[in-house]
Every structure is written in structure tokens, then in C-alpha cells.
Motif scaffolding. Structure first.
Motif, PDB file in Angstrom:
ATOM      1  N   ALA A 232      42.287  68.469  37.448  1.00  0.00           N
ATOM      2  CA  ALA A 232      42.915  67.535  38.384  1.00  0.00           C
ATOM      3  C   ALA A 232      44.196  66.962  37.788  1.00  0.00           C
ATOM      4  N   LEU A 233      44.158  66.625  36.519  1.00  0.00           N
ATOM      5  CA  LEU A 233      45.332  66.090  35.835  1.00  0.00           C
ATOM      6  C   LEU A 233      46.422  67.142  35.700  1.00  0.00           C
ATOM      7  N   LEU A 234      46.048  68.336  35.260  1.00  0.00           N
ATOM      8  CA  LEU A 234      47.021  69.395  35.037  1.00  0.00           C
ATOM      9  C   LEU A 234      47.682  69.854  36.324  1.00  0.00           C
ATOM     10  N   ALA A 235      46.924  69.825  37.428  1.00  0.00           N
ATOM     11  CA  ALA A 235      47.474  70.287  38.701  1.00  0.00           C
ATOM     12  C   ALA A 235      48.656  69.445  39.150  1.00  0.00           C
ATOM     13  N   ASP A 236      48.746  68.200  38.697  1.00  0.00           N
ATOM     14  CA  ASP A 236      49.840  67.328  39.113  1.00  0.00           C
ATOM     15  C   ASP A 236      50.779  66.921  37.984  1.00  0.00           C
ATOM     16  N   TYR A 237      50.314  67.011  36.729  1.00  0.00           N
ATOM     17  CA  TYR A 237      51.106  66.450  35.632  1.00  0.00           C
ATOM     18  C   TYR A 237      51.374  67.445  34.495  1.00  0.00           C
ATOM     19  N   THR A 238      51.211  68.729  34.749  1.00  0.00           N
ATOM     20  CA  THR A 238      51.486  69.696  33.686  1.00  0.00           C
ATOM     21  C   THR A 238      52.913  69.576  33.184  1.00  0.00           C
ATOM     22  N   GLY A 239      53.866  69.417  34.104  1.00  0.00           N
ATOM     23  CA  GLY A 239      55.267  69.327  33.695  1.00  0.00           C
ATOM     24  C   GLY A 239      55.515  68.172  32.746  1.00  0.00           C
ATOM     25  N   GLU A 240      54.993  67.018  33.081  1.00  0.00           N
ATOM     26  CA  GLU A 240      55.163  65.829  32.244  1.00  0.00           C
ATOM     27  C   GLU A 240      54.521  66.015  30.871  1.00  0.00           C
ATOM     28  N   LEU A 241      53.306  66.568  30.858  1.00  0.00           N
ATOM     29  CA  LEU A 241      52.595  66.746  29.590  1.00  0.00           C
ATOM     30  C   LEU A 241      53.223  67.859  28.762  1.00  0.00           C
ATOM     31  N   ALA A 242      53.639  68.942  29.423  1.00  0.00           N
ATOM     32  CA  ALA A 242      54.277  70.043  28.696  1.00  0.00           C
ATOM     33  C   ALA A 242      55.592  69.594  28.071  1.00  0.00           C
ATOM     34  N   ALA A 243      56.337  68.736  28.782  1.00  0.00           N
ATOM     35  CA  ALA A 243      57.599  68.230  28.238  1.00  0.00           C
ATOM     36  C   ALA A 243      57.345  67.383  26.995  1.00  0.00           C
ATOM     37  N   ALA A 244      56.289  66.562  27.034  1.00  0.00           N
ATOM     38  CA  ALA A 244      55.949  65.750  25.861  1.00  0.00           C
ATOM     39  C   ALA A 244      55.553  66.646  24.688  1.00  0.00           C
ATOM     40  N   ALA A 245      54.785  67.694  24.976  1.00  0.00           N
ATOM     41  CA  ALA A 245      54.385  68.626  23.918  1.00  0.00           C
ATOM     42  C   ALA A 245      55.596  69.311  23.296  1.00  0.00           C
ATOM     43  N   GLU A 246      56.549  69.697  24.138  1.00  0.00           N
ATOM     44  CA  GLU A 246      57.742  70.382  23.640  1.00  0.00           C
ATOM     45  C   GLU A 246      58.605  69.442  22.798  1.00  0.00           C
ATOM     46  N   ARG A 247      58.777  68.217  23.255  1.00  0.00           N
ATOM     47  CA  ARG A 247      59.620  67.258  22.521  1.00  0.00           C
ATOM     48  C   ARG A 247      59.070  66.989  21.128  1.00  0.00           C
ATOM     49  N   HIS A 248      57.759  66.938  21.013  1.00  0.00           N
ATOM     50  CA  HIS A 248      57.156  66.535  19.746  1.00  0.00           C
ATOM     51  C   HIS A 248      56.494  67.705  19.010  1.00  0.00           C
ATOM     52  N   ARG A 249      56.805  68.917  19.465  1.00  0.00           N
ATOM     53  CA  ARG A 249      56.315  70.138  18.815  1.00  0.00           C
ATOM     54  C   ARG A 249      54.803  70.110  18.642  1.00  0.00           C
ATOM     55  N   ALA A 250      54.140  69.755  19.720  1.00  0.00           N
ATOM     56  CA  ALA A 250      52.676  69.711  19.734  1.00  0.00           C
ATOM     57  C   ALA A 250      52.146  70.814  20.648  1.00  0.00           C
ATOM     58  N   ASP A 251      50.877  71.129  20.504  1.00  0.00           N
ATOM     59  CA  ASP A 251      50.240  72.142  21.338  1.00  0.00           C
ATOM     60  C   ASP A 251      49.483  71.495  22.494  1.00  0.00           C
TER      61      ASP A 251
END
Length: 451
Positions: A116-135
Motif C-alpha cells: 500500500a505504501l509503495l503503490a503511492d510513495y515509491t518515488g519519494e522513498l526511492a529518491a531518499a534511497a538514492e540521495r543517501h546511497r541506501a538500499d
């Protein structure tokens, strides 16, 4: 901190700390495996994988693990210096979203099963992962134990995926399978599914297709390199499916399944196609449909899930297995956990979000599908010609027509060729106004045919 040679990661003596958020059915299994299989996990990762703590709502409940591992302060657990990977199995949007973002912003890897979270917020979470070099890993968010996310991201990354279609909700598949096998109606079968634990006390998310729509959004995003949210998915549930619908399906050697369908479709009318520089579109939809018995998905029964991927070069691939439950979902979570831990050890990174294609979403009205239409009609001369005329008037081509019964109980069963949803809707509206048509008793889409 000891560095391993030539990899930029951590040494074998550096423990990898794990925090688990939530200890429900899935979280309990994850915690159990982390504690009982510590030696195996160390061997597979290259370093110790250590459970640092588990966030729960109530400390009074006996969890079967040392009390010092439990906390009600999930945020403090996420922010501990000795936590390197956060496993989120709380579900819902908040506080899961805030906790995951906090972990990613701190450079910590995240494993989640939260569709449910990923279906609406993947972009936001993926951007945070990319900025901070996290998986950010989420194999468990779609189809439980079935490995379908990673093949789309990695195994098929050099291919072109054209279509993904599947049964991704075990509750609805159990209900429809039972209706097909026993002849019982929807309410009876739902009650049995609830008694057996397949359906929640409030089954709305499952039976009205919300759960499947969230998973379809994730699958479409991965398959077509385009950000798709749950709001982009056309959705219908199974609550209006009747025992008569299953009987009708059986009469034409079909069954009924709730399908999640993600596919490429041509550019819209009047728009230039890809060959002229225009963009093709994607259709993402969830609805109950007739599926021929010969199709592989027709044989997927009970609470099992299956996903069929059709790719340009790989052809048709089918992924099948248990799509829900504590142990199966925990298996997918633990697989992601091992991948994240290995990246910590070896210095690697998980693939990031890929949305370069930015394909437009086709409205459901433009989506071509075959249809199975049941009509209650007056049994008198000329009725069939008038009905066929309405289909032709709206440019819906008929494949077959079958008449059942006589007199006031006569029924026409019409199967169409592929037609746009909007054209079929206009046809049905016109049929309902015809004097010779008593009622349009059901309209079901027909999937899984070659026509």
C-alpha cells in the motif's frame, strides 16, 4: 571497522545490525529465522547478522524473545547507531512511511513488504534511497514468496516487457475457486474464507480489488520503467460475481479470476504511434474476468498466486507459489535482507528506481478487451438481428452468439472480438433500452485468448 580487501565494504568481523518494525504474522517469522538461523545467515552474507531490536505496540504480550529486544519506540530503534538495516512489516501508510524515510535518510538499508505504501510513495522513498546511497528492497510487497520483483528489476533488465498479468490476491482467488468448485454463492464462500482465516474481518481491501491494484501499480512501474500509482489503476472487485456467472463461465469452458493486468497499448486515436515519434501507452487494471480452462492461470486455485510475464526476447514466463502467509512472505523478506546485508559487506548497491520511459497511462475507455455479454431477451423473430445491429452500430465485432431457453426465459450469450471499453459500454447502454431485451444480466471481460 575492518575493511575487506578490494570491495569497499565491511569486514567479516563487523556485525550487521537489523531492526524489525512489527511482530505480527510476518514479523514473528522473520525474527524467528534471524535468531535460529544466525550461523547460516552469517555464512551466506560473510558477516554476522544481528537482531538489535523489535518494535511492537504492546510490551505486555509474550513474544517468546528476550524482553530487552522489544521496544515501543520504533523511531529510536531506527536511529540507533548499531542498526544498519531496517525491516518494516508494520503495514499501512503512517508511521511506516516516516520510519522508512528516517532510515533511508540516515543511509540505512530498508526491506519492506508494504505494498500500500509503495503503490503511492515509491518515488519519494526511492529518491531518499538514492540521495543517501541506501538500499530499498520490496520483493515481499507483491505475491508473497513468489520471486517476481527481482526478475523484473534484474533478470529482465535487458529485455522489453510487453505484458504482466497475474493472480496476486490469495483471498479473492480462494473465494472464486471455491465458488467454481462448489457452486456456492459469493456470500457463502466469503463466510467460509473468513472462518478459515483467508479473509480478514473487514475484507474490503481484498474483495474490492484495492490490494491487487496496489500490487499492479508496483508491477507496472517495474515492467515499463514508468512511475505508476494505485490511483492510476482501474479497479473492480469480485463482490458482484454470482454463482450464475461461474456457471456461465463453465458452460464456455472458462473460470473466473480476479486479474491484475499491466500491458503496453497503442497510442490513442489521432495520436502518432511510436514509429512517428509518438508514445505508446500502458494500461493497468484489476477486475474479474473469464479465463479459458486451457490458460495456465485457470489452474491456479485456492490461496495461491501466479504472475505471467511476457517479454520480447524471453517470451512467456510464469511465476507461481504461495502469495501470502507468515512463512512465505517472511521468505521474501529474508531474501531481501540477505541481499541488503551482502551489499553492506561487499560495498554494493541495490538497483534504483527506473522511470526513464515516462509512458502515459491509457484510460480504461480506450483499453481493448474481449467481452462475454449475457442478455435476457424476448424469444420472437428478429431479436437476434436487432441485438447484432446494436453491436455493429457501436463498432463492436461479434465472435459468437448462443441462445439458451425459449419464451420469456430466453437468453442470448454474446462473445465479442477485442473492442474498446467505451464502445462496449455504449453498446450495453443501448441494449438495455431495447424493448426486446428484458435485461443485460452480466458483462464479463474475457482474457487469456489469442484473438
Amino acid at each position: 571497522m575492518t575493511q575487506t580487501v578490494n570491495n569497499g565494504g565491511w569486514g567479516e568481523d563487523h556485525p550487521i545490525g537489523v531492526a524489525v518494525l512489527g511482530m505480527g504474522t510476518v514479523g514473528t517469522e522473520v525474527v524467528r529465522v534471524l535468531r535460529e538461523n544466525a550461523a547460516d545467515l552469517r555464512a551466506r552474507v560473510g558477516a554476522p547478522v544481528v537482531l538489535r531490536g523489535v518494535a511492537v505496540r504492546n510490551l505486555a504480550t509474550d513474544r517468546g524473545i528476550p524482553a530487552e529486544l522489544l521496544t515501543t519506540d520504533a523511531a529510536a530503534l531506527v536511529n540507533r547507531d548499531d542498526v544498519d538495516i531496517v525491516v518494516e512489516v508494520i503495514g499501512g501508510i503512517e508511521p511506516a512511511r516516516a520510519l522508512i524515510k528516517s532510515a533511508l535518510n540516515a543511509g540505512k538499508s530498508v526491506v519492506t513488504a508494504n505494498k500500500a505504501l509503495l503503490a503511492d510513495y515509491t518515488g519519494e522513498l526511492a529518491a531518499a534511497a538514492e540521495r543517501h546511497r541506501a538500499d530499498l528492497y520490496f520483493e515481499a510487497a507483491v505475491a508473497g514468496a513468489i520471486p517476481v520483483v527481482r526478475p523484473l528489476i534484474q533478470s529482465l533488465s535487458g529485455d522489453r516487457v510487453n505484458r504482466v498479468v497475474g493472480i496476486v490476491n490469495g483471498t479473492t482467488n480462494f473465494i472464486l475457486s471455491a465458488m467454481d468448485e462448489t457452486g456456492a454463492d459469493y456470500s457463502q464462500t466469503l463466510a467460509e474464507a473468513t472462518r478459515l482465516g483467508y479473509a480478514e474481518a473487514d475484507p474490503t481491501a481484498d474483495v474490492e480489488g484495492y490490494d491487487a491494484a496496489a500490487k499492479a501499480a508496483i508491477l507496472a512501474s517495474l515492467a515499463f520503467h514508468t512511475r505508476v500509482t494505485a490511483a492510476d489503476v482501474y479497479r473492480e472487485g469480485i463482490s458482484k460475481i454470482s454463482a450464475e456467472d461461474l456457471e456461465t463461465a463453465s458452460a464456455v469452458d472458462c473460470t473466473v479470476k480476479l486479474l491484475a493486468i499491466c500491458e503496453r497499448v497503442p497510442a490513442g486515436a489521432g495520436e502518432p504511434g511510436p514509429e512517428a515519434g509518438g508514445k505508446e501507452r500502458i494500461s493497468v487494471r484489476v477486475y474479474p474476468a473469464l479465463v479459458p480452462r486451457r490458460h495456465p492461470l485457470a489452474a491456479v486455485n485456492g490461496a495461491f498466486n501466479a504472475v505471467v510475464v511476457e517479454a520480447e526476447y524471453a517470451g512467456r514466463l510464469m511465476f507461481y507459489g504461495q502469495g501470502a502467509g507468515g512463512a512465505p512472505t517472511a521468505s521474501a523478506v529474508l531474501g531481501d535482507l540477505v541481499m541488503a546485508a551482502r551489499n553492506k559487506f561487499f560495498g554494493g548497491r541495490a538497483p534504483g528506481e527506473s522511470v526513464y520511459a515516462e509512458l502515459p497511462i491509457a484510460p480504461i475507455g480506450d483499453t481493448p478487451t474481449r467481452y462475454h455479454v449475457n442478455l435476457q431477451v424476448a424469444d420472437k423473430p428478429g431479436v437476434l438481428a436487432k441485438v447484432a445491429g446494436e453491436f455493429a452500430q457501436h463498432e463492436v465485432s461479434i465472435s459468437t452468439v448462443r441462445q439458451e431457453g425459449h419464451g420469456s426465459g430466453a437468453r442470448l450469450v454474446v462473445v465479442t472480438h477485442h473492442a474498446a471499453e467505451s464502445a462496449l459500454a455504449d453498446t450495453v447502454a443501448a441494449l438495455a433500452e431495447m424493448e426486446s431485451v428484458t435485461s443485460v444480466t452480466s458483462v464479463l471481460r474475457l482474457e487469456g485468448t489469442e484473438e
